[in-house]
Enzyme design. Sequence first.
Site, mmCIF file in Angstrom:
data_model
loop_
_atom_site.group_PDB
_atom_site.id
_atom_site.type_symbol
_atom_site.label_atom_id
_atom_site.label_comp_id
_atom_site.label_asym_id
_atom_site.label_seq_id
_atom_site.Cartn_x
_atom_site.Cartn_y
_atom_site.Cartn_z
ATOM 1 N N LYS A 158 0.856 -1.149 0.036
ATOM 2 C CA LYS A 158 -0.022 -0.119 0.118
ATOM 3 C C LYS A 158 0.765 1.233 -0.030
ATOM 4 O O LYS A 158 2.081 1.272 0.442
ATOM 5 C CB LYS A 158 -0.908 -0.121 1.084
ATOM 6 C CG LYS A 158 0.004 -0.122 2.531
ATOM 7 C CD LYS A 158 -1.165 0.018 3.704
ATOM 8 C CE LYS A 158 -0.510 0.028 5.168
ATOM 9 N NZ LYS A 158 -1.498 -0.078 6.234
ATOM 10 N N ARG A 186 -10.273 0.277 15.471
ATOM 11 C CA ARG A 186 -10.329 1.093 14.221
ATOM 12 C C ARG A 186 -11.276 0.643 13.349
ATOM 13 O O ARG A 186 -12.330 1.298 12.995
ATOM 14 C CB ARG A 186 -8.856 0.840 13.499
ATOM 15 C CG ARG A 186 -8.425 1.857 12.207
ATOM 16 C CD ARG A 186 -7.062 1.573 11.644
ATOM 17 N NE ARG A 186 -6.779 0.387 11.615
ATOM 18 C CZ ARG A 186 -5.572 0.180 11.147
ATOM 19 N NH1 ARG A 186 -4.381 1.275 10.910
ATOM 20 N NH2 ARG A 186 -4.869 -1.266 10.718
ATOM 21 N N TYR A 192 13.960 30.522 6.817
ATOM 22 C CA TYR A 192 12.565 31.217 7.274
ATOM 23 C C TYR A 192 12.757 31.497 8.692
ATOM 24 O O TYR A 192 13.160 30.610 9.552
ATOM 25 C CB TYR A 192 11.282 30.462 7.210
ATOM 26 C CG TYR A 192 10.981 30.591 5.398
ATOM 27 C CD1 TYR A 192 10.310 31.827 5.003
ATOM 28 C CD2 TYR A 192 11.169 29.539 4.662
ATOM 29 C CE1 TYR A 192 10.113 31.651 3.520
ATOM 30 C CE2 TYR A 192 10.684 29.477 3.359
ATOM 31 C CZ TYR A 192 10.354 30.611 2.917
ATOM 32 O OH TYR A 192 10.203 30.492 1.443
ATOM 33 N N MET A 237 10.078 24.627 1.377
ATOM 34 C CA MET A 237 9.035 23.754 0.571
ATOM 35 C C MET A 237 10.142 22.945 -0.240
ATOM 36 O O MET A 237 9.932 21.671 -0.399
ATOM 37 C CB MET A 237 8.289 24.532 -0.186
ATOM 38 C CG MET A 237 7.179 23.628 -0.824
ATOM 39 S SD MET A 237 5.938 24.474 -1.560
ATOM 40 C CE MET A 237 4.873 25.045 -0.254
#
Length: 392
Positions: free
Chosen positions: A39, A137, A267, A315
Amino acid sequence: MSELIGRAWIEIDLDRIGENLALVRRHLPKGCSLMAVVKADAYSMGAVKIARYLAGKGVRRFAVATLPEGAALRRAGIEGEILCLGYTPPRFAGTLARFGITQTLTELPYAKKLASAALTAGVSVPAQVAVDTGMHRIGFSWADPASAAEAYRLRGLFVTGAFTHFSSADDGSDGADEYCQLQFSRFASFQKAMEERGVSIGERHMCNSGGTQKYGCAHFDAVRVGLLLFGANAACGIEPWELKQAISVKAAVAMVKPIEKGACVSYSRTYTAPEPRRVATLCIGYADGYPRELSNRGKVILHGKWAPVLGRVCMDQMIVDVTGIPEAKAGDTATVLGEGGGLSLGINDLAALQPTAPHEVLTRFNRRLPRCYFENGALRETVDYTDFDVNL
């Protein structure tokens, strides 16, 4: 490699996956099969490519999280069982049957809706019952075998087995082992109660990667293994297996420059140079999957030396300290995850720096990064999901 691939990329060593597969198999009892969990695009390594390789090694069972993931494997020619561990809307009963994907049944109302949709479509959907033994779950309650027995008898469904999931097999928290043992006993009670109702639950599986390492008593008919195949130990409190990490993440150095004492990096000025430093900008950031949480905490390997992350991860880029690496220059390749120059930054190492689960470390690396597959020591294939033509 950076000249060929570009800014950042993932390298996958298929031979190492094969060695890990062989190692896991040696720990399984006779009659217990391995279900490869592919997955999330095989934990970012490319589900189709990994499934094809594993199929060539005799793996005939795969687990995915969604119907589209399973359908992609079928379209790629993957045979054998594909178990969808997640929810699929009942209206896709015909699609499940057409692709031969085994659907997880989460509860009786869902099973009834899926069965009804299957009858309307004129098909029979293969399915397995999820049993909630304490994860809370999805799944039929272990204490409500009557509902599960009813699901087994629904027309439109062909139920082949039942499974549950350890919640704490891969952590070392207080009481984790005891809770796993409680789940084990609940699953045994569920099976007994089903048999008393005249229902044979079919095949049983309980172990994820951590459980596979830790609880041989719960290997049953199959184990669901993902992380182990890719080279990271999952269980705590036991002797680690000698797995080989199959994935590396690399990034090109865009530039190197000196900064003066008092210079603020990246930043929000979270790093201020206490003295003159030399820094390098790497072509990878949180949009590629490198965690912003590792701002001022992470490290990479460059020329066989550690280069700490300085300031906030951006980013698309990040800055590292190369003051102690005078040979560092633009065009170099930094190892963000993996081995280099005698140093190693493992999946679990990167997870511990954040901290998070090793699964999250892998699945964060996204399709902006090309995948380079190596076999027998040579680059065999590069998959660039952006379809960028390097010859333009």
